[in-house]
Design an enzyme around this catalytic site. Structure first.
Site, PDB file in Angstrom:
ATOM      1  N   HIS A  88       1.101  -1.422  -0.071  1.00 56.26           N
ATOM      2  CA  HIS A  88      -0.437  -0.131   0.199  1.00 56.26           C
ATOM      3  C   HIS A  88       1.182   1.188  -0.190  1.00 56.26           C
ATOM      4  O   HIS A  88       2.077   0.906   0.904  1.00 56.26           O
ATOM      5  CB  HIS A  88      -1.133   0.331   1.354  1.00 56.26           C
ATOM      6  CG  HIS A  88      -1.404   1.148   1.917  1.00 56.26           C
ATOM      7  ND1 HIS A  88      -1.684   1.958   1.720  1.00 56.26           N
ATOM      8  CD2 HIS A  88      -3.279   0.793   1.070  1.00 56.26           C
ATOM      9  CE1 HIS A  88      -2.745   3.060   1.095  1.00 56.26           C
ATOM     10  NE2 HIS A  88      -4.043   2.177   1.090  1.00 56.26           N
ATOM     11  N   GLU A 159      -4.054   2.264  -7.392  1.00 54.78           N
ATOM     12  CA  GLU A 159      -4.536   4.033  -5.894  1.00 54.78           C
ATOM     13  C   GLU A 159      -3.659   4.693  -7.157  1.00 54.78           C
ATOM     14  O   GLU A 159      -2.495   4.652  -5.918  1.00 54.78           O
ATOM     15  CB  GLU A 159      -3.913   3.028  -5.194  1.00 54.78           C
ATOM     16  CG  GLU A 159      -4.648   1.348  -5.095  1.00 54.78           C
ATOM     17  CD  GLU A 159      -5.597   1.867  -3.237  1.00 54.78           C
ATOM     18  OE1 GLU A 159      -6.377   2.211  -2.519  1.00 54.78           O
ATOM     19  OE2 GLU A 159      -4.167   1.661  -2.493  1.00 54.78           O
TER      20      GLU A 159
HETATM   21  P1  PGA Z   1      -9.113   6.142   0.440  1.00 47.39           P
HETATM   22  O1  PGA Z   1      -8.153   5.431   0.281  1.00 47.39           O
HETATM   23  O2  PGA Z   1     -10.343   5.493   0.363  1.00 47.39           O
HETATM   24  O3  PGA Z   1      -9.695   7.050   1.535  1.00 47.39           O
HETATM   25  O4  PGA Z   1      -8.637   7.562  -0.093  1.00 47.39           O
HETATM   26  C1  PGA Z   1      -8.032   3.856  -0.145  1.00 47.39           C
HETATM   27  C2  PGA Z   1      -6.387   3.075  -0.116  1.00 47.39           C
HETATM   28  O5  PGA Z   1      -5.864   4.115   0.907  1.00 47.39           O
HETATM   29  O6  PGA Z   1      -6.617   2.704  -0.300  1.00 47.39           O
END
Ligand code: PGA
Length: 238
Positions: A88, A159
């Site tokens: 992540h 992401e």
């Molecule tokens: P968020 O985070 O939905 O708070 O933007 C997504 C993530 O960190 O996986």
């Protein structure tokens, strides 16, 4: 087709909120697949009491031994956990884990854990035209050494770092472009991943994102530990 919705609680939810959260999340009736990734502290409670699948937010690059504070793929597998986020952007940024991602992925696969590999570009990468290079590098490094023996399911979450927690998302066509790009990269390795989008997914945009061609689901972050809000978002997809 069913979609996969992953809930990443991050460092949220206190023990005194746990039972209420599990009770209420169990009330959700959906055809979509849900994987909840709570704090390590609550993995066993979720595992025993929650009707959805459970994953870990992180995993050690070590398997056992003198590594204080770590939790291994072997231990998670032994507890019956089948998924773990790996790489992540918050792990990469705050804990400098870029170089550990590959070991973590291999440890997952060798211990029956499906890795949810997170990749994404920074705003700077995007503005410099380095999006593809960044995504390609992150994926290639993460999956290095996955041989036929351990070739199993993997999940990739796209992401963009600038979209996480910012309330800003890429245009739908931009997400579609990157998802297709990820398929192109991964096809070279003859892997068939599940591909998700994550970053500021909310009840207004979730259905638009889920209707993108080729997308298999979404990863939802900080809002996912707020039970009323997350119920509303998931109900929106039915
Ligand atoms: P968020 O985070 O939905 O708070 O933007 C997504 C993530 O960190 O996986």
């Amino acid at each position: 087709m069913n979609k996969l919705i992953i809930l990443n609680h991050k460092l949220n939810l206190n023990y005194d909120e746990l039972n209420n959260y599990i009770e209420k999340i169990n009330e959700i009736d959906t055809n979509n697949d849900i994987i909840i990734c709570p704090s390590y502290l609550y993995l066993e409670s979720f595992k025993n009491k929650c009707k959805f699948k459970i994953g870990s937010q992180n995993i050690s690059n070590k398997i056992e031994g003198n590594f204080t504070g770590e939790v291994s793929a072997k231990q998670l597998n032994n507890l019956g956990i089948k998924y773990s986020l790996v790489g992540h952007s918050e792990r990469r940024k705050y804990y400098y884990e870029d170089d550990l991602i590959n070991e973590k992925v291999l440890n997952c696969l060798r211990n029956n854990i499906i890795p949810i590999i997170c990749v994404g570009e920074s705003l700077e990468d995007k503005e410099n035209g380095d999006l593809e290079v960044k995504i390609n590098n992150q994926i290639s490094q993460a999956i290095l050494g996955i041989d036929d023996e351990i070739k199993k399911e993997i999940i990739i979450a796209y992401e963009p770092i600038w979209a996480i927690g910012s309330g800003i998302t890429p245009e739908i066509k931009e997400i579609e472009y990157v998802i297709n790009y990820i398929y192109d990269v991964i096809n070279l390795y003859k892997l068939k991943p599940i591909i998700l989008y994550g970053g500021s997914v909310n009840k207004e945009n979730i259905n638009k994102i889920l209707s993108i061609n080729n997308i298999n689901g979404v990863l939802i972050g900080s809002i996912s530990s707020k039970i009323d809000e997350i119920k509303e978002i998931i109900n929106e997809t039915n």
